[in-house]
Design a protein around this motif. Structure first.
Motif, short mmCIF file in Angstrom:
data_model
loop_
_atom_site.label_atom_id
_atom_site.label_comp_id
_atom_site.label_asym_id
_atom_site.label_seq_id
_atom_site.Cartn_x
_atom_site.Cartn_y
_atom_site.Cartn_z
N ARG A 79 -68.48 11.18 -71.08
CA ARG A 79 -68.86 11.08 -72.48
C ARG A 79 -70.30 10.66 -72.68
O ARG A 79 -70.90 11.00 -73.67
N ASN A 80 -70.85 9.90 -71.78
CA ASN A 80 -72.20 9.38 -71.95
C ASN A 80 -73.22 10.21 -71.18
O ASN A 80 -74.13 9.68 -70.58
N ARG A 81 -73.06 11.50 -71.25
CA ARG A 81 -73.93 12.41 -70.53
C ARG A 81 -75.25 12.58 -71.28
O ARG A 81 -75.26 12.78 -72.49
N VAL A 82 -76.33 12.49 -70.56
CA VAL A 82 -77.65 12.76 -71.12
C VAL A 82 -77.95 14.22 -70.83
O VAL A 82 -77.89 14.66 -69.68
N GLU A 83 -78.26 14.97 -71.87
CA GLU A 83 -78.50 16.41 -71.71
C GLU A 83 -79.76 16.69 -70.90
O GLU A 83 -79.84 17.68 -70.19
N VAL A 84 -80.77 15.83 -71.02
CA VAL A 84 -82.02 15.98 -70.27
C VAL A 84 -82.11 14.78 -69.34
O VAL A 84 -82.47 13.68 -69.78
N PRO A 85 -81.74 14.95 -68.07
CA PRO A 85 -81.69 13.80 -67.15
C PRO A 85 -82.98 12.98 -67.10
O PRO A 85 -82.92 11.76 -66.95
N ASP A 86 -84.12 13.61 -67.28
CA ASP A 86 -85.38 12.87 -67.26
C ASP A 86 -85.52 11.91 -68.43
O ASP A 86 -86.37 11.03 -68.42
N ALA A 87 -84.68 12.06 -69.45
CA ALA A 87 -84.77 11.22 -70.64
C ALA A 87 -83.85 10.00 -70.57
O ALA A 87 -83.86 9.18 -71.48
N LYS A 88 -83.09 9.85 -69.51
CA LYS A 88 -82.11 8.76 -69.44
C LYS A 88 -82.76 7.39 -69.61
O LYS A 88 -82.27 6.56 -70.38
N GLU A 89 -83.85 7.14 -68.92
CA GLU A 89 -84.51 5.84 -69.02
C GLU A 89 -85.00 5.57 -70.44
O GLU A 89 -84.84 4.47 -70.97
N PHE A 126 -84.28 2.96 -75.79
CA PHE A 126 -84.02 3.17 -77.20
C PHE A 126 -82.76 2.42 -77.62
O PHE A 126 -82.73 1.74 -78.65
N LYS A 127 -81.72 2.52 -76.81
CA LYS A 127 -80.46 1.84 -77.10
C LYS A 127 -80.66 0.33 -77.17
O LYS A 127 -80.17 -0.34 -78.08
N MET A 128 -81.40 -0.23 -76.21
CA MET A 128 -81.65 -1.67 -76.20
C MET A 128 -82.49 -2.09 -77.41
O MET A 128 -82.26 -3.15 -78.00
N GLU A 129 -83.45 -1.26 -77.79
CA GLU A 129 -84.30 -1.55 -78.95
C GLU A 129 -83.47 -1.58 -80.23
O GLU A 129 -83.60 -2.50 -81.05
N VAL A 130 -82.61 -0.58 -80.40
CA VAL A 130 -81.76 -0.52 -81.59
C VAL A 130 -80.80 -1.70 -81.62
O VAL A 130 -80.61 -2.34 -82.66
N ALA A 131 -80.21 -2.02 -80.48
CA ALA A 131 -79.29 -3.16 -80.41
C ALA A 131 -80.01 -4.44 -80.82
O ALA A 131 -79.47 -5.26 -81.57
N SER A 132 -81.23 -4.62 -80.35
CA SER A 132 -82.01 -5.79 -80.70
C SER A 132 -82.29 -5.84 -82.19
O SER A 132 -82.17 -6.90 -82.83
#
Length: 67
Positions: free
Chosen positions: A5-15, A20-26
């Motif tokens: 389910r947590n697949r990144v479509e562009v593997p180079d964008a995972k980091e 982004f996820k940590m920024e939004v959570a903060s």
């Protein structure tokens, strides 16, 4: 059949997506950490994902409008 389910479509964008996820959570005050987050409620996790989607849609709409 894979249920990934947590697949990144562009593997180079995972980091970048993780940052982004940590920024939004903060921004939302959700105590998200790297690794296991099973102690968070589904509401907390959902709020992070929902806000990520809203921000990505807003950014794409602005690009499409030429802003």
């Amino acid at each position: 059949m894979s249920r990934e389910r947590n697949r990144v479509e562009v593997p180079d964008a995972k980091e970048a997506m993780d940052r982004f996820k940590m920024e939004v959570a903060s921004e939302l005050g959700v105590p998200l950490k790297k690794g296991y987050n099973g102690d968070l409620t589904s509401y907390q996790n959902g709020s992070v994902g929902g806000e990520m989607v809203r921000q990505m849609i807003r950014a794409q709409e602005e690009r499409m409008a030429g802003k």
